[in-house]
Design a protein around this motif. Structure first.
Motif, PDB file in Angstrom:
ATOM      1  N   ARG A 137      41.966  26.798  43.380  1.00  0.00           N
ATOM      2  CA  ARG A 137      42.416  27.230  44.707  1.00  0.00           C
ATOM      3  C   ARG A 137      43.852  27.726  44.670  1.00  0.00           C
ATOM      4  N   ASP A 138      44.696  27.054  43.918  1.00  0.00           N
ATOM      5  CA  ASP A 138      46.097  27.496  43.830  1.00  0.00           C
ATOM      6  C   ASP A 138      46.199  28.866  43.168  1.00  0.00           C
ATOM      7  N   ILE A 139      45.404  29.116  42.136  1.00  0.00           N
ATOM      8  CA  ILE A 139      45.436  30.426  41.475  1.00  0.00           C
ATOM      9  C   ILE A 139      44.990  31.520  42.435  1.00  0.00           C
ATOM     10  N   VAL A 140      43.925  31.258  43.164  1.00  0.00           N
ATOM     11  CA  VAL A 140      43.404  32.260  44.094  1.00  0.00           C
ATOM     12  C   VAL A 140      44.381  32.504  45.234  1.00  0.00           C
ATOM     13  N   ASP A 141      44.973  31.441  45.770  1.00  0.00           N
ATOM     14  CA  ASP A 141      45.871  31.581  46.918  1.00  0.00           C
ATOM     15  C   ASP A 141      47.184  32.248  46.543  1.00  0.00           C
ATOM     16  N   ALA A 142      47.597  32.144  45.294  1.00  0.00           N
ATOM     17  CA  ALA A 142      48.843  32.776  44.868  1.00  0.00           C
ATOM     18  C   ALA A 142      48.657  34.247  44.524  1.00  0.00           C
ATOM     19  N   ARG A 143      47.444  34.739  44.518  1.00  0.00           N
ATOM     20  CA  ARG A 143      47.143  36.108  44.115  1.00  0.00           C
ATOM     21  C   ARG A 143      46.709  36.925  45.327  1.00  0.00           C
ATOM     22  N   ARG A 144      47.049  38.171  45.364  1.00  0.00           N
ATOM     23  CA  ARG A 144      46.570  39.090  46.398  1.00  0.00           C
ATOM     24  C   ARG A 144      45.248  39.685  45.918  1.00  0.00           C
ATOM     25  N   ASN A 145      44.195  39.381  46.643  1.00  0.00           N
ATOM     26  CA  ASN A 145      42.851  39.719  46.209  1.00  0.00           C
ATOM     27  C   ASN A 145      42.287  40.850  47.063  1.00  0.00           C
ATOM     28  N   VAL A 146      41.591  41.757  46.405  1.00  0.00           N
ATOM     29  CA  VAL A 146      40.886  42.813  47.126  1.00  0.00           C
ATOM     30  C   VAL A 146      39.696  42.245  47.877  1.00  0.00           C
ATOM     31  N   LEU A 147      39.146  41.140  47.365  1.00  0.00           N
ATOM     32  CA  LEU A 147      38.009  40.516  48.037  1.00  0.00           C
ATOM     33  C   LEU A 147      38.368  40.028  49.439  1.00  0.00           C
ATOM     34  N   GLY A 148      39.635  39.695  49.647  1.00  0.00           N
ATOM     35  CA  GLY A 148      40.045  39.245  50.970  1.00  0.00           C
ATOM     36  C   GLY A 148      39.998  40.323  52.033  1.00  0.00           C
ATOM     37  N   LEU A 149      39.901  41.588  51.628  1.00  0.00           N
ATOM     38  CA  LEU A 149      39.829  42.696  52.575  1.00  0.00           C
ATOM     39  C   LEU A 149      38.403  43.034  52.992  1.00  0.00           C
ATOM     40  N   PHE A 150      37.448  42.246  52.554  1.00  0.00           N
ATOM     41  CA  PHE A 150      36.053  42.581  52.842  1.00  0.00           C
ATOM     42  C   PHE A 150      35.764  42.537  54.341  1.00  0.00           C
ATOM     43  N   MET A 151      36.070  41.419  54.992  1.00  0.00           N
ATOM     44  CA  MET A 151      35.746  41.275  56.411  1.00  0.00           C
ATOM     45  C   MET A 151      36.502  42.278  57.284  1.00  0.00           C
ATOM     46  N   PRO A 152      37.835  42.375  57.192  1.00  0.00           N
ATOM     47  CA  PRO A 152      38.511  43.348  58.055  1.00  0.00           C
ATOM     48  C   PRO A 152      38.114  44.792  57.773  1.00  0.00           C
ATOM     49  N   SER A 153      37.899  45.133  56.494  1.00  0.00           N
ATOM     50  CA  SER A 153      37.505  46.500  56.163  1.00  0.00           C
ATOM     51  C   SER A 153      36.109  46.820  56.685  1.00  0.00           C
ATOM     52  N   ALA A 154      35.182  45.880  56.536  1.00  0.00           N
ATOM     53  CA  ALA A 154      33.821  46.113  57.022  1.00  0.00           C
ATOM     54  C   ALA A 154      33.798  46.257  58.543  1.00  0.00           C
ATOM     55  N   ARG A 208      31.583  27.945  33.218  1.00  0.00           N
ATOM     56  CA  ARG A 208      32.520  29.004  33.614  1.00  0.00           C
ATOM     57  C   ARG A 208      31.965  29.816  34.784  1.00  0.00           C
ATOM     58  N   TRP A 209      30.647  29.949  34.849  1.00  0.00           N
ATOM     59  CA  TRP A 209      30.047  30.724  35.934  1.00  0.00           C
ATOM     60  C   TRP A 209      30.302  30.059  37.278  1.00  0.00           C
ATOM     61  N   LYS A 210      30.165  28.727  37.364  1.00  0.00           N
ATOM     62  CA  LYS A 210      30.412  28.015  38.616  1.00  0.00           C
ATOM     63  C   LYS A 210      31.871  28.122  39.038  1.00  0.00           C
ATOM     64  N   ILE A 211      32.775  28.006  38.075  1.00  0.00           N
ATOM     65  CA  ILE A 211      34.200  28.094  38.402  1.00  0.00           C
ATOM     66  C   ILE A 211      34.541  29.498  38.892  1.00  0.00           C
ATOM     67  N   GLY A 212      34.020  30.506  38.214  1.00  0.00           N
ATOM     68  CA  GLY A 212      34.279  31.880  38.646  1.00  0.00           C
ATOM     69  C   GLY A 212      33.689  32.176  40.016  1.00  0.00           C
ATOM     70  N   PHE A 213      32.500  31.675  40.286  1.00  0.00           N
ATOM     71  CA  PHE A 213      31.888  31.898  41.593  1.00  0.00           C
ATOM     72  C   PHE A 213      32.677  31.192  42.691  1.00  0.00           C
ATOM     73  N   TYR A 214      33.185  29.994  42.410  1.00  0.00           N
ATOM     74  CA  TYR A 214      33.993  29.276  43.399  1.00  0.00           C
ATOM     75  C   TYR A 214      35.273  30.044  43.701  1.00  0.00           C
ATOM     76  N   ALA A 215      35.906  30.592  42.678  1.00  0.00           N
ATOM     77  CA  ALA A 215      37.128  31.368  42.887  1.00  0.00           C
ATOM     78  C   ALA A 215      36.842  32.642  43.681  1.00  0.00           C
ATOM     79  N   ALA A 216      35.753  33.338  43.356  1.00  0.00           N
ATOM     80  CA  ALA A 216      35.433  34.572  44.070  1.00  0.00           C
ATOM     81  C   ALA A 216      35.057  34.299  45.527  1.00  0.00           C
ATOM     82  N   SER A 217      34.338  33.221  45.769  1.00  0.00           N
ATOM     83  CA  SER A 217      33.960  32.906  47.155  1.00  0.00           C
ATOM     84  C   SER A 217      35.180  32.542  47.992  1.00  0.00           C
ATOM     85  N   ARG A 218      36.147  31.858  47.410  1.00  0.00           N
ATOM     86  CA  ARG A 218      37.361  31.547  48.175  1.00  0.00           C
ATOM     87  C   ARG A 218      38.204  32.800  48.379  1.00  0.00           C
ATOM     88  N   ALA A 219      38.252  33.670  47.400  1.00  0.00           N
ATOM     89  CA  ALA A 219      39.034  34.892  47.530  1.00  0.00           C
ATOM     90  C   ALA A 219      38.431  35.847  48.558  1.00  0.00           C
TER      91      ALA A 219
END
Length: 239
Positions: A137-154, A208-219
């Motif tokens: 969570r700390d890694i994801v929150d410290a990074r600016r993610n393109v995934l975070g623009l999904f809802m406002p862009s859509a 690694r797949w579960k960790i990556g999916f958790y990071a992407a879902s939070r981002a």
């Protein structure tokens, strides 16, 4: 010559409408059933197979095994049902007591939510517990993610499509391009987070797949809507 015995009618065994079964027929069928059971028991060596299904109107052995003590009979009238519900509900509370109880319950729920949003391990969901998930969570929150623009862009593209129908021809390629960028960003983020988790927690056994999916879902969530709340700022260094 006249026949002394009357010829038996073919309708003797036919059941006519509106008539009950003859008692002799019932007795004969019961005797035939007893005879068949006796034959089966003698064929099996005299040991009768125990009945596995409880008789009709009685509880099954498995259901009755968990009950302790006598079973209260079912209420016969609506008044008895209301009286039983009142007795099981306990003492009746006054209006002030109910208000105090509901306000106390709301205060407890608010406190639990506040501690969960603050990141308290005792109140987090199972998916968010543990030092590994906190590090992700700390890694994801410290990074600016393109995934975070999904809802406002859509939402923006949908509003433009309905407001200006002439631009529908250009909205579809824009949506496809945005989804492609978000998929690439999620893949890069998942691989990066999984690699850093392996370096910091070599004893971790989670895939690694579960960790990556958790990071992407939070981002993919907006920063202000993430649960628990971010504990680091944008651009912070997470070691």
């Amino acid at each position: 010559m006249y026949r002394t015995d009357r010829q038996r009618s073919n309708l003797a065994d036919v059941r006519l409408l509106g008539r009950k079964k003859d008692e002799s027929v019932i007795v004969d069928r019961a005797e035939a059933g007893d005879a068949s059971e006796a034959a089966l028991s003698s064929a099996s060596g005299g040991s009768r197979v125990p009945q596995t299904t409880a008789p009709k109107g009685r509880p099954t052995p498995r259901r009755d095994a968990g009950r302790k003590g006598p079973i209260a009979p079912a209420p016969m009238t609506a008044a008895e049902a209301r009286a039983r519900r009142k007795s099981m509900a306990g003492p009746k509370l006054s209006r002030d007591e109910r208000r105090a109880q509901s306000s106390e319950r709301r205060a407890q729920m608010a406190e639990r939510r506040e501690r969960m949003m603050a990141g308290d391990e005792r109140y987090l969901l199972t998916r968010d517990q543990g030092p590994v998930r906190r590090y992700v969570r700390d890694i994801v929150d410290a990074r600016r993610n393109v995934l975070g623009l999904f809802m406002p862009s859509a939402l923006t593209l949908l509003f433009i499509m309905f407001a200006v129908p002439q631009l529908q021809l250009f909205i579809s390629p824009a949506m496809l391009l945005l989804m492609t960028l978000m998929a690439l960003d999620g893949l890069i983020l998942g691989r990066k987070v999984a690699r850093r988790v392996d370096e910091k927690f070599p004893e971790n056994t989670e895939s690694r797949w579960k960790i990556g999916f958790y990071a992407a879902s939070r981002a993919s969530q907006m920063r202000r809507m993430r649960t628990p709340k971010p504990q680091v700022k944008h651009g912070s260094r997470v070691d």
